[in-house]
Design a protein around this motif. Structure first.
Motif, PDB file in Angstrom:
ATOM      1  N   LYS A  82       0.820  -1.218   0.000  1.00 27.37           N
ATOM      2  CA  LYS A  82       0.000   0.000   0.000  1.00 27.37           C
ATOM      3  C   LYS A  82       0.852   1.265   0.000  1.00 27.37           C
ATOM      4  O   LYS A  82       0.477   2.287  -0.584  1.00 27.37           O
ATOM      5  N   ASP A  83       1.987   1.174   0.678  1.00 30.78           N
ATOM      6  CA  ASP A  83       2.849   2.359   0.781  1.00 30.78           C
ATOM      7  C   ASP A  83       3.453   2.758  -0.553  1.00 30.78           C
ATOM      8  O   ASP A  83       3.941   3.887  -0.706  1.00 30.78           O
ATOM      9  N   ASP A  84       3.444   1.837  -1.518  1.00 32.88           N
ATOM     10  CA  ASP A  84       4.004   2.148  -2.836  1.00 32.88           C
ATOM     11  C   ASP A  84       2.991   2.826  -3.748  1.00 32.88           C
ATOM     12  O   ASP A  84       3.333   3.234  -4.865  1.00 32.88           O
ATOM     13  N   ILE A  85       1.767   2.931  -3.278  1.00 31.39           N
ATOM     14  CA  ILE A  85       0.701   3.489  -4.117  1.00 31.39           C
ATOM     15  C   ILE A  85       0.286   4.841  -3.546  1.00 31.39           C
ATOM     16  O   ILE A  85      -0.155   4.944  -2.404  1.00 31.39           O
ATOM     17  N   ASP A  86       0.441   5.876  -4.337  1.00 35.96           N
ATOM     18  CA  ASP A  86       0.085   7.244  -3.914  1.00 35.96           C
ATOM     19  C   ASP A  86      -1.094   7.708  -4.760  1.00 35.96           C
ATOM     20  O   ASP A  86      -0.950   7.983  -5.961  1.00 35.96           O
ATOM     21  N   VAL A  87      -2.265   7.775  -4.123  1.00 31.79           N
ATOM     22  CA  VAL A  87      -3.477   8.217  -4.817  1.00 31.79           C
ATOM     23  C   VAL A  87      -3.766   9.658  -4.410  1.00 31.79           C
ATOM     24  O   VAL A  87      -3.742  10.003  -3.229  1.00 31.79           O
ATOM     25  N   TYR A  88      -4.065  10.496  -5.389  1.00 36.96           N
ATOM     26  CA  TYR A  88      -4.318  11.901  -5.104  1.00 36.96           C
ATOM     27  C   TYR A  88      -5.370  12.438  -6.054  1.00 36.96           C
ATOM     28  O   TYR A  88      -5.742  11.795  -7.048  1.00 36.96           O
ATOM     29  N   GLY A  89      -5.839  13.626  -5.747  1.00 33.91           N
ATOM     30  CA  GLY A  89      -6.832  14.255  -6.596  1.00 33.91           C
ATOM     31  C   GLY A  89      -7.042  15.695  -6.180  1.00 33.91           C
ATOM     32  O   GLY A  89      -6.639  16.120  -5.090  1.00 33.91           O
ATOM     33  N   GLN A  90      -7.686  16.444  -7.041  1.00 30.22           N
ATOM     34  CA  GLN A  90      -7.919  17.866  -6.791  1.00 30.22           C
ATOM     35  C   GLN A  90      -9.398  18.153  -6.949  1.00 30.22           C
ATOM     36  O   GLN A  90     -10.073  17.603  -7.812  1.00 30.22           O
ATOM     37  N   ILE A  91      -9.898  19.033  -6.031  1.00 26.31           N
ATOM     38  CA  ILE A  91     -11.287  19.485  -6.156  1.00 26.31           C
ATOM     39  C   ILE A  91     -11.276  20.769  -6.970  1.00 26.31           C
ATOM     40  O   ILE A  91     -10.838  21.823  -6.476  1.00 26.31           O
ATOM     41  N   ASP A  92     -11.708  20.672  -8.186  1.00 31.89           N
ATOM     42  CA  ASP A  92     -11.716  21.852  -9.054  1.00 31.89           C
ATOM     43  C   ASP A  92     -12.914  22.739  -8.731  1.00 31.89           C
ATOM     44  O   ASP A  92     -14.036  22.261  -8.579  1.00 31.89           O
ATOM     45  N   ASN A  93     -12.638  24.050  -8.606  1.00 22.16           N
ATOM     46  CA  ASN A  93     -13.687  25.036  -8.308  1.00 22.16           C
ATOM     47  C   ASN A  93     -14.543  24.586  -7.128  1.00 22.16           C
ATOM     48  O   ASN A  93     -15.768  24.386  -7.237  1.00 22.16           O
ATOM     49  N   PRO A  94     -13.915  24.409  -5.965  1.00 19.94           N
ATOM     50  CA  PRO A  94     -14.656  23.897  -4.799  1.00 19.94           C
ATOM     51  C   PRO A  94     -15.775  24.852  -4.381  1.00 19.94           C
ATOM     52  O   PRO A  94     -15.599  26.060  -4.344  1.00 19.94           O
ATOM     53  N   ILE A  95     -16.950  24.279  -4.079  1.00 24.14           N
ATOM     54  CA  ILE A  95     -18.100  25.050  -3.625  1.00 24.14           C
ATOM     55  C   ILE A  95     -18.742  24.312  -2.458  1.00 24.14           C
ATOM     56  O   ILE A  95     -18.465  23.128  -2.225  1.00 24.14           O
ATOM     57  N   GLU A  96     -19.610  25.020  -1.731  1.00 30.97           N
ATOM     58  CA  GLU A  96     -20.328  24.377  -0.638  1.00 30.97           C
ATOM     59  C   GLU A  96     -21.356  23.417  -1.232  1.00 30.97           C
ATOM     60  O   GLU A  96     -22.158  23.778  -2.084  1.00 30.97           O
ATOM     61  N   GLY A  97     -21.298  22.180  -0.780  1.00 35.31           N
ATOM     62  CA  GLY A  97     -22.169  21.142  -1.314  1.00 35.31           C
ATOM     63  C   GLY A  97     -21.345  19.984  -1.837  1.00 35.31           C
ATOM     64  O   GLY A  97     -20.226  19.734  -1.388  1.00 35.31           O
ATOM     65  N   SER A  98     -21.870  19.253  -2.847  1.00 33.22           N
ATOM     66  CA  SER A  98     -21.188  18.076  -3.402  1.00 33.22           C
ATOM     67  C   SER A  98     -20.112  18.500  -4.399  1.00 33.22           C
ATOM     68  O   SER A  98     -20.332  19.394  -5.236  1.00 33.22           O
ATOM     69  N   ASN A  99     -18.959  17.833  -4.337  1.00 30.92           N
ATOM     70  CA  ASN A  99     -17.837  18.109  -5.229  1.00 30.92           C
ATOM     71  C   ASN A  99     -17.213  16.788  -5.673  1.00 30.92           C
ATOM     72  O   ASN A  99     -17.230  15.796  -4.933  1.00 30.92           O
ATOM     73  N   GLU A 100     -16.645  16.804  -6.910  1.00 32.16           N
ATOM     74  CA  GLU A 100     -16.019  15.604  -7.453  1.00 32.16           C
ATOM     75  C   GLU A 100     -14.500  15.688  -7.348  1.00 32.16           C
ATOM     76  O   GLU A 100     -13.915  16.760  -7.511  1.00 32.16           O
ATOM     77  N   ILE A 101     -13.899  14.537  -7.063  1.00 33.20           N
ATOM     78  CA  ILE A 101     -12.444  14.422  -7.062  1.00 33.20           C
ATOM     79  C   ILE A 101     -12.081  13.347  -8.084  1.00 33.20           C
ATOM     80  O   ILE A 101     -12.485  12.181  -7.937  1.00 33.20           O
ATOM     81  N   TYR A 102     -11.319  13.709  -9.112  1.00 32.28           N
ATOM     82  CA  TYR A 102     -10.857  12.742 -10.105  1.00 32.28           C
ATOM     83  C   TYR A 102      -9.510  12.205  -9.639  1.00 32.28           C
ATOM     84  O   TYR A 102      -8.544  12.947  -9.492  1.00 32.28           O
ATOM     85  N   LEU A 103      -9.466  10.908  -9.450  1.00 26.76           N
ATOM     86  CA  LEU A 103      -8.318  10.282  -8.807  1.00 26.76           C
ATOM     87  C   LEU A 103      -7.215   9.967  -9.800  1.00 26.76           C
ATOM     88  O   LEU A 103      -7.455   9.579 -10.948  1.00 26.76           O
ATOM     89  N   LYS A 104      -5.998  10.140  -9.304  1.00 23.71           N
ATOM     90  CA  LYS A 104      -4.795   9.811 -10.068  1.00 23.71           C
ATOM     91  C   LYS A 104      -3.863   8.995  -9.190  1.00 23.71           C
ATOM     92  O   LYS A 104      -4.003   8.997  -7.966  1.00 23.71           O
TER      93      LYS A 104
END
Length: 397
Positions: A82-104
């Motif tokens: 697990k330590d060899d796997i780095d998963v990250y993502g960014q919340i584009d244009n964050p707003i109050e409510g539901s937001n999507e994170i596209y994982l890389k």
């Protein structure tokens, strides 16, 4: 010799080709390509600073994790943790409510990755700041003796920070003061807690201050006599009895100190029949409370009672015998008759309730006699003592 060398070269070539074939076999058959599922891999949000700048926070809070499929040669998969796997993502244009994170994914291993779900949904809430009223709860046996509670710097509100939904749950901020056993004014630091409408502590918010100093002033108590106030047309010489003669008042010290008695409402004793009781309300001054709202007044019967008792010489007390006169020289009558008259309302007066005595400081120099007197805790209208004189024999010179 030459033919021998040619045969060796052929053998070497055949051996090399065999080795290549074996290697290809191993690579294709012994080290096959496989896929492995890694679960609960932590997800890092790369633009947290942007969220902080916009006063946004993930709420409800949860651990951001995902599941990922890793495909590669078996030999490589065995090396991956697990330590060899780095998963990250960014919340584009964050707003109050539901937001999507596209994982890389970022990794140094020679494998392929495939997300079970490449998009993660998170809820963001605005971090807000609202002032809430402070309510002080009192506990302990002396909670009814509180006069005033003064909080430090006269504050009555405190700021609450946190996600909007949590801050909206907070109805007030409470602090508790225990006055059990407190007899005098005192100061105390009280802990503050945000609570909802049901009084339950709301977790996940922060207070501007977690405690505050409070000064508690207690009420003063004093017992004062009750004065019967007669109406203008009431007779003043009527005998009566009150159910209680004193009352305890409670209030601010300066007010209590200024009160020396409590009066009843005006009463006309003439209108109360003999032997009948009547409830009379007390007049309560402004700024104090009392432990009784009214008293009962009873008009006593005016019938007199006559009683007669006989005393002997030993019943008469000798006082102030400063000259050490021999008792044999003091001629106290052997029998003394005492007749008394008193009001029936007093109750019953017994012989023991009347003490006879002589005071040798009051001996008459004219005839060397001394009066027999009496003492009683009861009010006696009339008393007769017979005989009422004691003769003191003069010492021989």
């Amino acid at each position: 010799m030459i033919n021998k060398l040619k045969n060796n070269s052929k053998i070497k070539i055949i051996s090399l080709l065999s080795a290549i074939v074996v290697w290809m076999y191993v690579m294709a058959i012994v080290d096959p390509e496989e896929t492995k599922l890694f679960e609960n891999i932590p997800v890092t949000i790369t633009n947290k600073n942007e969220l902080n700048e916009k006063d946004l926070i993930i709420y409800p809070e949860k651990d951001l994790t995902t599941n990922i499929y890793v495909t590669g040669k078996l030999s490589n998969l065995k090396k991956i943790t697990k330590d060899d796997i780095d998963v990250y993502g960014q919340i584009d244009n964050p707003i109050e409510g539901s937001n999507e994170i596209y994982l890389k994914v970022s990794t140094s291993q020679r494998v392929n990755y495939d997300f079970k779900n490449p998009v993660m949904i998170v809820t963001l809430e605005k971090i807000i700041n609202e002032e809430k009223n402070i309510k002080v709860d009192i506990t302990g046996s002396g909670k009814n003796n509180i006069d005033n509670i003064l909080l430090e710097d006269n504050i009555d509100k405190v700021s609450v920070f946190g996600p909007r939904s949590l801050v909206n749950e907070v109805k007030r901020v409470v602090g508790t003061i225990d006055v059990n056993g407190k007899l005098n004014d005192f100061s105390q630091s009280i802990k503050l807690e945000p609570v909802d409408a049901n009084g339950k502590v709301v977790e996940g918010v922060e207070l501007e201050i977690n405690s505050v100093n409070a000064h508690i002033t207690l009420l003063t108590q004093k017992t004062v006599p009750i004065t019967l106030k007669l109406s203008d047309n009431s007779e003043s010489d009527i005998n009566y009895t009150m159910s209680q003669n004193t009352v305890t008042i409670k209030g601010k010290k300066d007010i209590v100190d200024s009160i020396n008695n409590i009066e009843t409402q005006p009463v006309n004793l003439s209108e109360i029949l003999s032997g009948i009781s009547k409830d009379v309300y007390l007049q309560v001054p402004s700024g104090v409370t009392i432990d009784a709202k009214y008293i009962t007044i009873k008009r006593n019967s005016e019938d007199d009672i006559l009683a007669e008792y006989t005393y002997i010489a030993q019943d008469v007390e000798i006082r102030n015998n400063t000259e050490n006169i021999d008792k044999s020289k003091i001629n106290i009558p052997k029998n003394i008759k005492v007749s008394i008259e008193y009001l029936q309302s007093i109750g019953s007066i017994n012989k023991d309730d009347i003490k006879l005595y002589i005071d040798l400081n009051e001996v008459s120099l004219k005839d060397n006699t001394c009066k027999i007197k009496y003492e009683s805790t009861y009010e006696i209208k009339k008393i007769s003592i017979d005989p009422d004189t004691v003769t003191i024999e003069k010492s021989e010179v």
